[in-house]
Design a protein around this motif. Sequence first.
Motif, short mmCIF file in Angstrom:
data_model
loop_
_atom_site.label_atom_id
_atom_site.label_comp_id
_atom_site.label_asym_id
_atom_site.label_seq_id
_atom_site.Cartn_x
_atom_site.Cartn_y
_atom_site.Cartn_z
N LEU A 1 8.83 8.13 0.66
CA LEU A 1 8.96 7.15 -0.42
C LEU A 1 7.69 6.33 -0.64
CD1 LEU A 1 12.63 5.89 0.01
CD2 LEU A 1 11.72 7.66 -1.49
N LYS A 2 6.69 6.47 0.23
CA LYS A 2 5.34 5.95 0.01
C LYS A 2 5.30 4.45 -0.26
CE LYS A 2 2.40 8.36 0.27
NZ LYS A 2 1.71 8.81 1.51
N ALA A 3 5.57 3.69 0.79
CA ALA A 3 5.43 2.23 0.70
C ALA A 3 5.09 1.70 2.08
CB ALA A 3 6.71 1.58 0.18
N ALA A 4 4.02 0.92 2.15
CA ALA A 4 3.61 0.29 3.40
C ALA A 4 3.14 -1.13 3.08
CB ALA A 4 2.49 1.09 4.06
N GLN A 5 2.75 -1.85 4.14
CA GLN A 5 2.29 -3.22 3.96
C GLN A 5 0.95 -3.38 4.68
OE1 GLN A 5 5.72 -3.10 5.80
NE2 GLN A 5 6.15 -2.21 3.79
N PHE A 6 0.01 -4.02 3.99
CA PHE A 6 -1.32 -4.27 4.53
C PHE A 6 -1.47 -5.78 4.66
CE2 PHE A 6 -6.11 -4.36 3.89
CZ PHE A 6 -6.40 -3.72 5.09
N LEU B 1 0.86 -1.18 0.00
CA LEU B 1 0.00 0.00 0.00
C LEU B 1 0.90 1.24 0.00
CD1 LEU B 1 -2.90 -0.58 2.58
CD2 LEU B 1 -3.00 -0.76 0.10
N PRO B 2 0.38 2.38 -0.43
CA PRO B 2 1.20 3.59 -0.40
C PRO B 2 1.57 4.03 1.01
CG PRO B 2 -0.60 3.85 -1.95
CD PRO B 2 -0.88 2.60 -1.19
N ASP B 3 0.65 3.85 1.98
CA ASP B 3 0.94 4.26 3.36
C ASP B 3 -0.02 3.53 4.30
OD1 ASP B 3 -1.56 5.88 3.46
OD2 ASP B 3 -0.46 7.19 2.10
N VAL B 4 0.27 3.60 5.59
CA VAL B 4 -0.54 2.83 6.54
C VAL B 4 -1.96 3.36 6.65
CG1 VAL B 4 1.45 2.05 7.89
CG2 VAL B 4 0.34 4.19 8.50
N LEU B 5 -2.15 4.66 6.47
CA LEU B 5 -3.49 5.21 6.58
C LEU B 5 -4.42 4.72 5.47
CD1 LEU B 5 -2.78 8.87 7.76
CD2 LEU B 5 -3.65 6.94 9.10
N SER B 6 -3.84 4.31 4.35
CA SER B 6 -4.67 3.69 3.32
C SER B 6 -5.33 2.44 3.86
CB SER B 6 -3.80 3.33 2.10
OG SER B 6 -3.20 4.46 1.53
N GLY B 7 -4.64 1.75 4.77
CA GLY B 7 -5.22 0.56 5.38
C GLY B 7 -6.44 0.88 6.21
N SER C 1 -3.69 -1.09 -4.06
CA SER C 1 -2.24 -1.08 -3.88
C SER C 1 -1.55 -0.18 -4.91
CB SER C 1 -1.67 -2.49 -3.97
OG SER C 1 -1.81 -3.02 -5.27
N HIS C 2 -2.29 0.16 -5.98
CA HIS C 2 -1.73 1.02 -7.03
C HIS C 2 -1.37 2.37 -6.41
CE1 HIS C 2 -0.95 2.21 -11.13
NE2 HIS C 2 -1.64 3.33 -10.94
N GLY C 3 -0.21 2.86 -6.73
CA GLY C 3 0.29 4.10 -6.12
C GLY C 3 1.40 3.85 -5.13
N THR C 4 1.60 2.60 -4.75
CA THR C 4 2.78 2.27 -3.96
C THR C 4 4.01 2.56 -4.80
OG1 THR C 4 1.53 0.50 -2.89
CG2 THR C 4 3.91 0.48 -2.62
N ALA C 5 4.95 3.33 -4.26
CA ALA C 5 6.06 3.82 -5.06
C ALA C 5 7.18 2.79 -5.16
CB ALA C 5 6.61 5.11 -4.46
#
Length: 385
Positions: free
Chosen positions: A240-245, A92-98, A264-268
């Motif tokens: 850098l916009k990368a997280a894990q869900f 994911l791009p960031d944790v808040l997306s989760g 998940s699209h938008g993860t850099a």
Amino acid sequence: MSFADRIDALTPDDLVARGSGKWTRFPGTLGAFVAEHDFGLADPIAEALHRMVDGFNFGYLPDSLAHEMCEATAHYVRRYGWQLEPRHVTPLPDVLSGLEIAMDLMLAEGAKVILPTPAYMPFLTMPGRARRELVEVPMLRTETGWEYDFDSLDKVYEQGDLLILCNPHNPIGKVATREELTRLSEIVDAHHGLVYNDEIHAPLVFGEAVHVPYHALSEVTAGHTVTSMAASKAWNLPGLKAAQFIVTSPSLRELWEPIAFGRSHGTATPGVVATVAAYTQGQPWLDEVLTYLDGTRVALADAIASKLPGVGHVSPQGTYLAWLETADLGLENPQRFFLEDAKVALTDGAACGAAGVGDVRLNFGTARPIVLEMIDRMARALEQR
């Protein structure tokens, strides 16, 4: 020169020159508000990013690299006793997306979002934007620390509600024990609820505190939890916009998998490259960071006790965030007072919920002399008030 000597030598001018948000948003102040640190970049991460640049790898995230990050995540969390399968991890791009996913996809209309407070600021604003009801449950301040108000959580929880769990906790730095997490899980299970679990600060734990992943606590927690995590706080990679869900429950995965690719699209790509290097090769560097932060944590507590006697403080067990209880100082707005009179930029506790009104959050993830200068400035401002 040792790691500690290099960090101690940093000046505010050096940090302003780097151009980060923490040091440029409020010119002429010492930056202690947004949660990013000032310890540079681990060599393995820098080397991985240079290889990416040299290879012109600026396209959309390839499946192979995404899978590599999922494998690296699953391997990294084994240190916590979590036997996670890579197929249960999604970029994911960031944790808040989760949290957005948990509210949009998994939370029924009319269900509440329950939040122990004080809390990370976006947790208070996002439910309303998602047209969900937010219910704050203030944590209990004891003589020795902070505790969850289990009785109140049990009373407000209704069937299908979502609990936001942040562990290690932003902003108070609490690291929940296995016993506390088990009690929370019993409340959630009794009400057939869900948990959004934010473990972005998991690598940042001090002393005898131990990080226990809520998701991996039992089959019960695995069945009602989704978890977000990232390397961004520990290794300072938020830009850098990368997280894990992480979703392991079969019933929740049925909801998640049909839309996972789009979300998940938008993860850099650079963020994923950096995350893989952090999880697989970055621990020796992080160990030095933790040793340094731990020393600052102790020095900060001593400085607050000696120079800010009217300020309450519980030394954090994790994160690089300190919660300063300034409500008894008689200041109309402590955050604004310290910004204008001490030239120290802090986070307003009111933004962390009703339980935080009158208090402030201080980021001590910088050079120790700068942290101690923050306290000196705050003390002088109070004396001259």
